[in-house]
Design a protein around this motif. Sequence first.
Motif, PDB file in Angstrom:
ATOM      1  N   MET A   1      -4.066 -10.649   6.387  1.00 27.32           N
ATOM      2  CA  MET A   1      -3.718 -11.609   7.438  1.00 27.32           C
ATOM      3  C   MET A   1      -4.107 -10.978   8.783  1.00 27.32           C
ATOM      4  O   MET A   1      -3.689  -9.865   9.079  1.00 27.32           O
ATOM      5  N   PRO A   2      -4.860 -11.683   9.586  1.00 25.13           N
ATOM      6  CA  PRO A   2      -5.264 -11.130  10.878  1.00 25.13           C
ATOM      7  C   PRO A   2      -4.042 -10.754  11.717  1.00 25.13           C
ATOM      8  O   PRO A   2      -3.079 -11.492  11.796  1.00 25.13           O
ATOM      9  N   GLY A   3      -4.109  -9.577  12.334  1.00 28.90           N
ATOM     10  CA  GLY A   3      -3.048  -9.147  13.219  1.00 28.90           C
ATOM     11  C   GLY A   3      -1.913  -8.412  12.540  1.00 28.90           C
ATOM     12  O   GLY A   3      -1.103  -7.803  13.197  1.00 28.90           O
ATOM     13  N   LEU A   4      -1.834  -8.484  11.223  1.00 27.96           N
ATOM     14  CA  LEU A   4      -0.777  -7.787  10.502  1.00 27.96           C
ATOM     15  C   LEU A   4      -1.383  -6.684   9.655  1.00 27.96           C
ATOM     16  O   LEU A   4      -2.387  -6.884   8.984  1.00 27.96           O
ATOM     17  N   ASP A   5      -0.763  -5.537   9.678  1.00 24.45           N
ATOM     18  CA  ASP A   5      -1.176  -4.423   8.834  1.00 24.45           C
ATOM     19  C   ASP A   5       0.000  -4.123   7.903  1.00 24.45           C
ATOM     20  O   ASP A   5       0.754  -3.176   8.121  1.00 24.45           O
ATOM     21  N   ILE A   6       0.167  -4.974   6.907  1.00 24.84           N
ATOM     22  CA  ILE A   6       1.297  -4.892   5.991  1.00 24.84           C
ATOM     23  C   ILE A   6       0.964  -3.960   4.835  1.00 24.84           C
ATOM     24  O   ILE A   6      -0.079  -4.086   4.210  1.00 24.84           O
ATOM     25  N   ILE A   7       1.876  -3.058   4.562  1.00 27.99           N
ATOM     26  CA  ILE A   7       1.772  -2.153   3.425  1.00 27.99           C
ATOM     27  C   ILE A   7       2.900  -2.510   2.457  1.00 27.99           C
ATOM     28  O   ILE A   7       4.075  -2.569   2.852  1.00 27.99           O
ATOM     29  N   ILE A   8       2.540  -2.753   1.203  1.00 30.94           N
ATOM     30  CA  ILE A   8       3.530  -3.031   0.172  1.00 30.94           C
ATOM     31  C   ILE A   8       3.802  -1.716  -0.547  1.00 30.94           C
ATOM     32  O   ILE A   8       2.891  -1.083  -1.068  1.00 30.94           O
ATOM     33  N   ARG A   9       5.083  -1.317  -0.565  1.00 29.93           N
ATOM     34  CA  ARG A   9       5.468  -0.058  -1.190  1.00 29.93           C
ATOM     35  C   ARG A   9       6.432  -0.329  -2.342  1.00 29.93           C
ATOM     36  O   ARG A   9       7.354  -1.139  -2.189  1.00 29.93           O
ATOM     37  N   PHE A  53      10.883  -3.280  -7.856  1.00 26.82           N
ATOM     38  CA  PHE A  53      11.165  -3.775  -6.509  1.00 26.82           C
ATOM     39  C   PHE A  53      10.113  -3.250  -5.543  1.00 26.82           C
ATOM     40  O   PHE A  53       9.687  -2.100  -5.644  1.00 26.82           O
ATOM     41  N   TRP A  54       9.705  -4.106  -4.609  1.00 28.04           N
ATOM     42  CA  TRP A  54       8.753  -3.718  -3.566  1.00 28.04           C
ATOM     43  C   TRP A  54       9.305  -4.107  -2.204  1.00 28.04           C
ATOM     44  O   TRP A  54       9.980  -5.112  -2.053  1.00 28.04           O
ATOM     45  N   SER A  55       8.979  -3.301  -1.217  1.00 21.47           N
ATOM     46  CA  SER A  55       9.287  -3.641   0.167  1.00 21.47           C
ATOM     47  C   SER A  55       7.969  -3.682   0.944  1.00 21.47           C
ATOM     48  O   SER A  55       7.044  -2.932   0.641  1.00 21.47           O
ATOM     49  N   ALA A  56       7.903  -4.572   1.908  1.00 25.60           N
ATOM     50  CA  ALA A  56       6.690  -4.771   2.712  1.00 25.60           C
ATOM     51  C   ALA A  56       6.969  -4.298   4.130  1.00 25.60           C
ATOM     52  O   ALA A  56       7.981  -4.671   4.726  1.00 25.60           O
ATOM     53  N   TRP A  57       6.057  -3.498   4.657  1.00 29.16           N
ATOM     54  CA  TRP A  57       6.273  -2.865   5.961  1.00 29.16           C
ATOM     55  C   TRP A  57       5.074  -3.052   6.875  1.00 29.16           C
ATOM     56  O   TRP A  57       3.934  -2.998   6.432  1.00 29.16           O
ATOM     57  N   GLU A  58       5.358  -3.246   8.145  1.00 31.21           N
ATOM     58  CA  GLU A  58       4.345  -3.146   9.196  1.00 31.21           C
ATOM     59  C   GLU A  58       4.805  -1.966  10.050  1.00 31.21           C
ATOM     60  O   GLU A  58       5.747  -2.092  10.841  1.00 31.21           O
TER      61      GLU A  58
END
Length: 157
Positions: A1-9, A53-58
């Motif tokens: 997604m433009p503008g978001l740098d999401i990391i799924i951990r 379980f996963w958490s999503a982080w910016e």
Amino acid sequence: MPGLDIIIRPGGLEQAAVQSLLREHLERMAAISPPESCHALDATELDHPSVSFWSAWEGDALAGCGALKELDARHGEIKSMRTADAYLRRGVAARILETILATAGGRGYERLSLETGSMEEFAPVRTLYARYGFEYCPPFGGYVSDPNSLYMTLNLA
């Protein structure tokens, strides 16, 4: 997604931000649905060997979370999908869902299912699931017919 740098951990249940988001999730579900229709899992229930379980982080900001519960060797259930308010409608749920789909496929699941609310508040998430090919189905697992719940499934085979 433009503008978001999401990391799924994977994981994150021990983190205060995740625990807070899960509490908020449970509180919002309880405010919308009667107790017998609330099927959200708390952090203790999510911390079980049958659940991934996963958490999503910016950066250091929690953007969302989601989980995959194994019902049996061929069938998984999506649980505890939640996007933090600041990240709504920005593609976070789709990223988490894609992680869950990839994991389910990698495990050889033939089917992935979910329970969600029938109320208007749940319309955006139902639209998301439909966009990924989920279709409405009868109750599965231990669920029973409930006017406050809708059930969806995706054939992965």
